[in-house]
Design an enzyme around this catalytic site. Structure first.
Site, PDB file in Angstrom:
ATOM      1  N   GLY A   7       0.831  -1.207   0.000  1.00 46.17           N
ATOM      2  CA  GLY A   7       0.000   0.000   0.000  1.00 46.17           C
ATOM      3  C   GLY A   7       0.856   1.245   0.000  1.00 46.17           C
ATOM      4  O   GLY A   7       0.530   2.233   0.672  1.00 46.17           O
ATOM      5  N   ALA A   8       1.934   1.222  -0.776  1.00 46.58           N
ATOM      6  CA  ALA A   8       2.949   2.282  -0.711  1.00 46.58           C
ATOM      7  C   ALA A   8       2.768   3.383  -1.739  1.00 46.58           C
ATOM      8  O   ALA A   8       3.600   4.282  -1.817  1.00 46.58           O
ATOM      9  CB  ALA A   8       4.337   1.659  -0.889  1.00 46.58           C
ATOM     10  N   THR A   9       1.674   3.348  -2.498  1.00 41.52           N
ATOM     11  CA  THR A   9       1.538   4.321  -3.586  1.00 41.52           C
ATOM     12  C   THR A   9       0.742   5.560  -3.199  1.00 41.52           C
ATOM     13  O   THR A   9       0.395   6.370  -4.051  1.00 41.52           O
ATOM     14  CB  THR A   9       0.887   3.648  -4.813  1.00 41.52           C
ATOM     15  N   GLY A  11      -0.967   7.939   0.595  1.00 45.67           N
ATOM     16  CA  GLY A  11      -1.320   7.975   2.004  1.00 45.67           C
ATOM     17  C   GLY A  11      -0.187   7.633   2.942  1.00 45.67           C
ATOM     18  O   GLY A  11       0.974   8.014   2.741  1.00 45.67           O
ATOM     19  N   ILE A  12      -0.525   6.891   3.999  1.00 46.00           N
ATOM     20  CA  ILE A  12       0.461   6.537   5.023  1.00 46.00           C
ATOM     21  C   ILE A  12       1.587   5.697   4.440  1.00 46.00           C
ATOM     22  O   ILE A  12       2.756   5.888   4.781  1.00 46.00           O
ATOM     23  CB  ILE A  12      -0.218   5.778   6.181  1.00 46.00           C
ATOM     24  N   GLY A  13       1.256   4.758   3.550  1.00 43.03           N
ATOM     25  CA  GLY A  13       2.283   3.892   2.985  1.00 43.03           C
ATOM     26  C   GLY A  13       3.362   4.657   2.245  1.00 43.03           C
ATOM     27  O   GLY A  13       4.562   4.373   2.385  1.00 43.03           O
ATOM     28  N   TYR A 167     -14.784  -3.516   8.218  1.00 40.41           N
ATOM     29  CA  TYR A 167     -13.372  -3.132   8.199  1.00 40.41           C
ATOM     30  C   TYR A 167     -12.752  -3.304   9.585  1.00 40.41           C
ATOM     31  O   TYR A 167     -11.641  -3.831   9.725  1.00 40.41           O
ATOM     32  CB  TYR A 167     -13.263  -1.678   7.743  1.00 40.41           C
TER      33      TYR A 167
END
Length: 287
Positions: A7-9, A11-13, A167
């Site tokens: 999830g690095a593309t 936000g937090i990632g 979630y």
């Protein structure tokens, strides 16, 4: 140090990846599409010239792609930060027939870390599982008879809020999986810890929310943290000398905190492990 971030593309990632690059670490950005990975690489490289950035394309909602990712990562990572997560409609399913939130938020780290642990063997490594606030999750225990949230009414009276409750269940699964994996790897040099980044704006998690849930996300925006603040706890768990060798814990603002009893009950934790293994076609036993 070589660090894999899912999830690095955005936000937090992406912000965790930026922090790692600033500290001189080699970072592998995992995302669903090369275009998004390349965009994140460009932004990070613009802020950190000369950053050592790699990319891996994988749809983390598909167990087959997660398995392939885990088997091809080379050289093996020193740290894996499982950050990818989605809030999606309860009836959203993957092409493998799994409920989308369960597959992305829980089954993906389950497959990725299990396979990487086997490949790492006696090498030291840190696994960091990004979760949610343990206090906020006390009222959303995992229904072990309904991991895919088929019984929508059990998620509350307000339909637009039900995906958020679903979630929350997957985030409790993250904590339970972390404890189970840490126990199984206790005699290795691999540590497993969970942590909450805080409530952060600009994550994209609620992009598909509707009704009262959409209103709720708008109302809490003034109280959210920045991306830098959200990246701090996962980054610290991945790099801090003071947590070297520490495993099986859950952290909030760099402090170990308890999670709800329903996430630590041994029978529940083991049942989730076994059910997850069955859903992804892995043996329950860890070699």
């Amino acid at each position: 140090m070589r660090v894999v971030v899912t999830g690095a593309t955005g936000g937090i990632g992406e912000r965790i990846s930026l922090r790692l690059a600033e500290a001189g670490h080699s970072v592998v950005l995992v995302g669903r599409a090369w275009e998004r990975i390349d965009g994140a690489r460009r932004r990070i490289a613009g802020a950190v010239p000369g950053a050592d950035l790699g990319g891996e394309v994988a749809d983390l909602s598909l167990a087959a792609e997660v398995r392939a990712l885990a088997e091809r990562l080379e050289p093996l990572p020193d740290v894996v930060i499982n950050n990818a997560a989605v809030i999606a409609p309860l009836d959203a399913s993957t092409s493998e027939g799994r409920q989308l939130m369960l597959a992305t938020n829980h089954l993906a780290p389950y497959v990725l870390l299990r396979i990487l642990a086997e490949r790492l063997g006696d090498r030291p490594a840190r696994f960091v599982i990004v979760g949610a606030h343990p206090g906020g999750l006390r009222r959303t225990p995992v229904d072990l008879d309904d991991l895919e949230c088929r019984n929508h009414r059990a998620l509350g009276p307000v339909p637009s809020f039900r995906p958020f409750v679903g979630y929350g269940r997957t985030k409790n699964m993250n904590a339970m999986f972390g404890y189970a994996l840490a126990a199984r790897l206790a005699k290795t040099k691999i540590t497993v810890n969970g942590g909450h980044p805080g409530i952060v704006d600009q994550t994209g998690l609620g992009r598909s929310s509707t009704g009262l849930l959409r209103l709720f996300t708008v109302m809490i925006n003034p109280f959210t943290q920045s991306l830098d603040e959200g990246a701090d706890n996962p980054y610290w768990l991945a790099t801090a000398p003071e947590v070297a060798g520490v495993t099986g814990k859950y952290y909030l603002r760099r402090r170990a905190v308890p999670t709800a009893d329903h996430t630590t009950d041994p029978a529940r934790v083991e049942r989730l492990w076994d059910e997850s293994a069955r859903l992804v076609g892995l043996p329950a036993d860890v070699s």
